[in-house]
Design a protein around this motif. Sequence first.
Motif, PDB file in Angstrom:
ATOM      1  N   ALA A  47       0.849  -1.190   0.000  1.00 30.64           N
ATOM      2  CA  ALA A  47       0.000   0.000   0.000  1.00 30.64           C
ATOM      3  C   ALA A  47       0.884   1.239   0.000  1.00 30.64           C
ATOM      4  CB  ALA A  47      -0.916   0.019   1.221  1.00 30.64           C
ATOM      5  N   SER A  48       0.336   2.321  -0.502  1.00 28.86           N
ATOM      6  CA  SER A  48       1.008   3.618  -0.511  1.00 28.86           C
ATOM      7  C   SER A  48       0.684   4.374   0.778  1.00 28.86           C
ATOM      8  CB  SER A  48       0.505   4.421  -1.711  1.00 28.86           C
ATOM      9  OG  SER A  48       0.881   5.770  -1.588  1.00 28.86           O
ATOM     10  N   MET A  49       1.634   5.148   1.252  1.00 28.48           N
ATOM     11  CA  MET A  49       1.375   6.007   2.411  1.00 28.48           C
ATOM     12  C   MET A  49       0.302   7.038   2.111  1.00 28.48           C
ATOM     13  SD  MET A  49       4.976   6.909   4.217  1.00 28.48           S
ATOM     14  CE  MET A  49       6.243   6.442   3.072  1.00 28.48           C
ATOM     15  N   ALA A  50       0.103   7.341   0.849  1.00 27.46           N
ATOM     16  CA  ALA A  50      -0.890   8.337   0.451  1.00 27.46           C
ATOM     17  C   ALA A  50      -2.289   7.750   0.307  1.00 27.46           C
ATOM     18  CB  ALA A  50      -0.470   8.991  -0.865  1.00 27.46           C
ATOM     19  N   ALA A  51      -2.417   6.433   0.399  1.00 26.46           N
ATOM     20  CA  ALA A  51      -3.722   5.755   0.280  1.00 26.46           C
ATOM     21  C   ALA A  51      -3.680   4.501   1.146  1.00 26.46           C
ATOM     22  CB  ALA A  51      -4.028   5.408  -1.169  1.00 26.46           C
ATOM     23  N   LEU A  52      -3.740   4.698   2.440  1.00 30.41           N
ATOM     24  CA  LEU A  52      -3.597   3.588   3.389  1.00 30.41           C
ATOM     25  C   LEU A  52      -4.849   2.706   3.427  1.00 30.41           C
ATOM     26  CD1 LEU A  52      -1.787   5.576   6.191  1.00 30.41           C
ATOM     27  CD2 LEU A  52      -0.790   3.762   4.781  1.00 30.41           C
ATOM     28  N   PRO A  53      -4.674   1.406   3.648  1.00 26.85           N
ATOM     29  CA  PRO A  53      -5.794   0.465   3.618  1.00 26.85           C
ATOM     30  C   PRO A  53      -6.508   0.335   4.961  1.00 26.85           C
ATOM     31  CG  PRO A  53      -3.767  -0.741   3.903  1.00 26.85           C
ATOM     32  CD  PRO A  53      -3.389   0.714   3.763  1.00 26.85           C
ATOM     33  N   PHE A  54      -6.723   1.458   5.624  1.00 23.44           N
ATOM     34  CA  PHE A  54      -7.384   1.455   6.928  1.00 23.44           C
ATOM     35  C   PHE A  54      -8.607   2.368   6.885  1.00 23.44           C
ATOM     36  CE2 PHE A  54      -2.728   1.114   7.708  1.00 23.44           C
ATOM     37  CZ  PHE A  54      -2.699  -0.214   8.086  1.00 23.44           C
TER      38      PHE A  54
END
Length: 176
Positions: A47-54
Motif C-alpha cells: 500500500a502507498s502512504m498516500a492511500a492507506l488500507p485502513f
Amino acid sequence: MADIGCGPGRVSGFLAGIGVEVRGVDLSPGMIDVARRGHPGIPFEVASMAALPFRDGELAGALAWYSIIHIPQDRQDAVFAEFARVIRPGGRLLLAFQVSEQGDEDVVHLRQAYGHELDLRTRRQSPARVKARLAEAGFTLRAELVREPVAPEKSRQAFLLAQRTADSASEAAAAS
C-alpha cells in the motif's frame, strides 16, 4: 497499530514480540515478501502512504520509521493528512528521519547500499518543517529528540512523537 513503510518488517516484528497488535504496509512488493517470510504471524500488505488500507480512525497509533524520507516535500502534506485520517483522535504517531543541515530538505542519492547497486534518493529533513506540517494535518507534538549521528550514520537523527487532535465531529460526539 500500523508500521507504515515497514520495509522488511523488522520494527513490526519487534512490536509484535512485545505484544502490540500491528500491521505492516509498504509500497514495495519485494519488501512485503521479505516481511511476510520473516514474520509470518503479522499481516503485511502492499500500500502507498498516500492511500492507506485502513478505515477512518481505525488505528490507535502508527509509526513511520525512516519511511517519510522517501516522500518528496510537495507530497508530504497529503501523506500526513492520510495519517490523520486513519489515526483516531488521541492516537499517536511516531516518525523517525534524518535531519537536514542545509535547510528544509536535502536529497541524498544512493548508488550502493547494503551490498547492492541501486538508484535511490532519500531526503534529510528539517524537524521544524515536519512539525509544522504535522500540526497542519491535525497532530500535536508530544516529544522530540534530535541526536547526533552514530557511526556509520552521516547526519543527525530526529524522532517526533505526535498525538492526533480531536476533530470537530469527535469533539461534538464527546460533548453529547
